[in-house]
Design a protein around this motif. Structure first.
Motif, mmCIF file in Angstrom:
data_model
loop_
_atom_site.group_PDB
_atom_site.id
_atom_site.type_symbol
_atom_site.label_atom_id
_atom_site.label_comp_id
_atom_site.label_asym_id
_atom_site.label_seq_id
_atom_site.Cartn_x
_atom_site.Cartn_y
_atom_site.Cartn_z
ATOM 1 N N ILE A 1 -0.433 1.571 -17.461
ATOM 2 C CA ILE A 1 -0.387 2.822 -16.688
ATOM 3 C C ILE A 1 -1.113 2.654 -15.355
ATOM 4 N N ALA A 2 -2.289 2.024 -15.393
ATOM 5 C CA ALA A 2 -3.076 1.834 -14.165
ATOM 6 C C ALA A 2 -2.335 0.971 -13.148
ATOM 7 N N VAL A 3 -1.739 -0.129 -13.621
ATOM 8 C CA VAL A 3 -1.012 -1.014 -12.712
ATOM 9 C C VAL A 3 0.226 -0.316 -12.155
ATOM 10 N N GLY A 4 0.934 0.438 -13.001
ATOM 11 C CA GLY A 4 2.127 1.150 -12.539
ATOM 12 C C GLY A 4 1.808 2.135 -11.431
ATOM 13 N N VAL A 5 0.769 2.942 -11.624
ATOM 14 C CA VAL A 5 0.372 3.932 -10.608
ATOM 15 C C VAL A 5 -0.106 3.229 -9.341
ATOM 16 N N ALA A 6 -0.951 2.200 -9.518
ATOM 17 C CA ALA A 6 -1.494 1.483 -8.361
ATOM 18 C C ALA A 6 -0.390 0.783 -7.574
ATOM 19 N N LYS A 7 0.611 0.260 -8.263
ATOM 20 C CA LYS A 7 1.714 -0.436 -7.581
ATOM 21 C C LYS A 7 2.534 0.542 -6.743
ATOM 22 N N ILE A 8 2.760 1.745 -7.265
ATOM 23 C CA ILE A 8 3.472 2.764 -6.490
ATOM 24 C C ILE A 8 2.704 3.090 -5.215
ATOM 25 N N VAL A 9 1.403 3.304 -5.356
ATOM 26 C CA VAL A 9 0.568 3.649 -4.197
ATOM 27 C C VAL A 9 0.534 2.491 -3.193
ATOM 28 N N ALA A 10 0.332 1.270 -3.684
ATOM 29 C CA ALA A 10 0.223 0.113 -2.792
ATOM 30 C C ALA A 10 1.538 -0.162 -2.066
ATOM 31 N N THR A 11 2.664 -0.035 -2.772
ATOM 32 C CA THR A 11 3.962 -0.281 -2.135
ATOM 33 C C THR A 11 4.285 0.801 -1.117
ATOM 34 N N ALA A 12 3.995 2.051 -1.455
ATOM 35 C CA ALA A 12 4.222 3.147 -0.501
ATOM 36 C C ALA A 12 3.404 2.932 0.768
ATOM 37 N N ILE A 13 2.146 2.531 0.616
ATOM 38 C CA ILE A 13 1.289 2.273 1.783
ATOM 39 C C ILE A 13 1.824 1.093 2.587
ATOM 40 N N SER A 14 2.182 0.007 1.902
ATOM 41 C CA SER A 14 2.660 -1.198 2.592
ATOM 42 C C SER A 14 3.903 -0.903 3.421
ATOM 43 N N LEU A 15 4.876 -0.239 2.817
ATOM 44 C CA LEU A 15 6.106 0.067 3.538
ATOM 45 C C LEU A 15 5.891 1.164 4.576
ATOM 46 N N GLY A 16 5.150 2.192 4.205
ATOM 47 C CA GLY A 16 4.940 3.313 5.107
ATOM 48 C C GLY A 16 4.139 2.950 6.336
ATOM 49 N N PHE A 17 3.230 1.989 6.216
ATOM 50 C CA PHE A 17 2.384 1.607 7.342
ATOM 51 C C PHE A 17 2.942 0.430 8.139
ATOM 52 N N GLY A 18 4.127 -0.054 7.776
ATOM 53 C CA GLY A 18 4.823 -0.978 8.666
ATOM 54 C C GLY A 18 4.887 -2.436 8.291
ATOM 55 N N PHE A 19 4.535 -2.823 7.048
ATOM 56 C CA PHE A 19 4.748 -4.210 6.640
ATOM 57 C C PHE A 19 6.244 -4.453 6.439
ATOM 58 N N GLY A 20 6.657 -5.704 6.615
ATOM 59 C CA GLY A 20 8.033 -6.071 6.321
ATOM 60 C C GLY A 20 8.185 -6.443 4.866
ATOM 61 N N GLY A 21 9.326 -6.141 4.280
ATOM 62 C CA GLY A 21 9.557 -6.479 2.879
ATOM 63 C C GLY A 21 10.517 -5.503 2.230
ATOM 64 N N GLY A 22 10.843 -5.780 0.975
ATOM 65 C CA GLY A 22 11.814 -4.966 0.260
ATOM 66 C C GLY A 22 11.207 -4.168 -0.877
ATOM 67 N N VAL A 23 12.088 -3.526 -1.646
ATOM 68 C CA VAL A 23 11.649 -2.671 -2.757
ATOM 69 C C VAL A 23 12.136 -3.157 -4.112
ATOM 70 N N PHE A 24 12.912 -4.248 -4.128
ATOM 71 C CA PHE A 24 13.462 -4.719 -5.403
ATOM 72 C C PHE A 24 12.337 -5.165 -6.343
#
Length: 591
Positions: free
Chosen positions: A320-343
């Protein structure tokens, strides 16, 4: 450079003369794109490994295990400094100052005839490789797809292929990239047809399959014939378990919506921060680094984390902790302008959801449970399908990874429910959201997409009935009575559109000859009429005609200068659409 371009542009006519069969030529080109795309994916993955080694001292997939041995400052500093580098690269080297991805490939296929810039594609690949290597929580498949598509689109552009063949080569690039990434040639071919090309006609599907198989073969030569994940054998304990799989699909759909909306929120927050755009990735990297100090599993692609979940190595609380943290980290990474995908992030989040769900189900009914490992696989497929909007190819990726027909049936059930939730309550995939944020709505169906590919300029008539502002009323009356359209365009001496005149605009003076010498065209013209610019497409033309109730509209160079170019009639728009529709259907059928 110019000489090489001329050689490429003359290559296609020579091939037609030598081979004499366009489908065979397209197959040869597909083989070329597949080989080039497979090699590009190898270089891309090796580039990620070298950047990761530079920042973390490890080239392995299990970055989170190695990160636990590193000092805290290194985990914090790597994504922060990496973010600063990414911000500068994106700001100074990429068009629109934003990373590139699968959404750009879909846009190129739908609106630009499959043409893409190889220079932009290579720059975007470097930026994505650095983003992943410094620990941003993003995927590598999306950038690989963009890179493969760039090669196919560039070759089509240089050979001056017609639209349908260009889109096919674009699909070939996508297919070989997906196939090389997952060692899944069937899924690669279907993903390209499902998401980019939009149909399964043999004329396009055969070259795409060739490219997909070629990309897989090239990848296997270098990496070996191994699946993307290590998956143990599973069997379905009971058909009574399928309602539980459906429930997992519903949860995956809801979580996919939360993930996509979280990314929107992060992007909005980043846009409001009073910092230069090039510094935002560094701020996002710092936040990801802080999160990684508590949950190192969020770093990078996350394949090691997914493998650990598949081996049932995580407790319920950690899943549960990793799932929630991964959502937050990916949203921040993409939202703040890193390059990469969502697959890859989708697979990680889905694995955490499925593993946690499987533990709960096993605790409630152990005799009817296939075990947490099986639910982990199902969760991966359901989450990825909901985010990507590609239920068929995602299901096939799982099948090619596991070779397990029973588990694949469970994945199909979960994928259907997850896709229905995101379609009905979110409006579509992550890529559709990205395009909507840019003002591009490709969800209007085949007809709307086709209209967007047709410009106003080729359809407009250059012969229009024009008058200047000083033309008298008597002459206007006579011209309107003889006019085919019943409408005159009034222009200034410099060619700028001033207004339009119809008999209705003349009103009570229309047939009063006593005022003929007193009233001029400029006095009765309707100023600021609805206009189209030469850069508009036919969908915009039809929308304007529908909104204004007018079927005959002026076309200007742009809406600032208002320089009159011609006119367009609703009949001309529909005629152009029908011709394009017949041509597209003929091409799809291989005619």
């Amino acid at each position: 450079m110019t000489r090489s371009r001329n050689i490429l542009s003359r290559l296609m006519p020579r091939l037609r003369k030598i081979v004499g069969n366009e489908q065979l030529i397209l197959s040869i080109l597909a083989l070329t794109v597949g080989a080039a795309g497979g090699g590009a994916v190898i270089l891309f993955r090796q580039g990620i490994a070298q950047v990761q080694n530079l920042f973390y001292g490890s080239t392995g997939e299990g970055l989170f295990v190695h990160a636990q041995t590193l000092p805290w400052w290194r985990i914090l500093l790597a994504p922060t400094l990496g973010g600063l580098l990414i911000g500068l690269l994106v700001y100074y080297f990429l068009p629109d100052r934003r990373p590139q991805g699968v959404a750009d490939v879909i846009e190129a296929g739908a609106l630009r005839g499959g043409r893409m810039s190889v220079t932009t594609g290579l720059k975007a690949a470097v930026i994505s490789a650095v983003s992943i290597g410094v620990g941003a929580s993003v995927g590598r498949e999306g950038p690989a797809v963009h890179l493969g598509a760039t090669l196919g689109g560039w070759l089509a552009k240089k050979l001056r292929l017609r639209r349908t063949h260009s889109r096919t080569l674009l699909g070939c690039g996508v297919a070989c990239a997906v196939a090389a990434s997952f060692n899944a040639p069937i899924a690669g071919a279907l993903f390209a047809s499902e998401v980019v090309v939009g149909h399964y006609a043999l004329s396009a599907f055969a070259p795409i399959v060739i490219a997909s198989v070629t990309g897989t073969a090239i990848s296997n030569v270098y990496f070996g014939d191994f699946p993307a994940f290590t998956v143990a054998e599973h069997s379905i304990a009971s058909f009574w378990e399928f309602p539980a799989f459906a429930g997992l699909g519903l949860l995956a759909g809801l979580l996919a919506m939360a993930f996509m909306r979280g990314t929107v929120l992060a992007e909005n927050v980043a846009g409001k921060i009073p910092l230069p755009p090039w510094i935002r990735p560094a701020a996002g990297g710092a936040m990801v680094g802080i999160l990684a100090l508590m949950v190192p599993q969020v770093l990078g692609v996350g394949y090691g984390t997914t493998d650990a979940a598949l081996q049932v190595s995580f407790s319920l609380a950690l899943l549960i902790a990793v799932g929630v943290a991964k959502i937050v980290a990916t949203a921040i990474s993409l939202g703040f302008g890193f390059g990469g995908g969502v697959f890859s992030p989708s697979l990680v989040i889905g694995a955490m959801l499925g593993g946690a769900y499987g533990i709960v189900v096993a605790g409630l009914s152990p005799e009817l449970s296939s075990g947490p490992g099986a639910y982990t696989i199902v969760g991966m497929g359901a989450m990825a399908a909901a985010v990507l909007g590609a239920p068929i190819s995602t299901t096939l990726i799982v099948f090619e990874m596991t070779g397990d027909y029973a588990i694949t049936m469970a994945v199909m059930v979960a994928v259907v429910f997850a896709s229905l939730v995101t379609r009905d309550f979110h409006g579509g995939s992550f890529f559709a959201w990205q395009l909507e944020r840019r003002g591009l709505d490709l969800k209007g169906g085949f007809e709307s997409t086709l209209l967007r590919t047709l410009g106003v300029r080729p359809v407009m008539s250059l012969v229009s009935e024009l008058v200047t502002r000083d033309v008298g009323l008597g002459d206007l009356r006579e011209m309107l009575q003889k006019s085919e359209r019943g409408e005159l365009f009034v222009v200034r001496d410099n060619g700028e559109l001033f207004g339009t005149i119809t008999l209705a605009d003349l009103s009570e003076v229309a047939f009063d000859p006593t005022v003929d010498d007193l009233i001029k065209a400029g006095d009765v013209a309707r100023p600021r009429p609805p206009v189209l610019s030469a850069a508009d497409d036919l969908e915009a033309a039809l929308k304007l005609m529908r909104d204004t109730g007018e079927s005959y509209i002026a076309v200007v160079e742009d809406k600032e200068s208002m320089l009159f170019l011609g006119s367009i009639d609703e009949r001309d728009v529909m005629s152009a659409y029908n011709r394009a529709l017949l041509e597209r259907r003929r091409e799809e059928l291989g005619g």
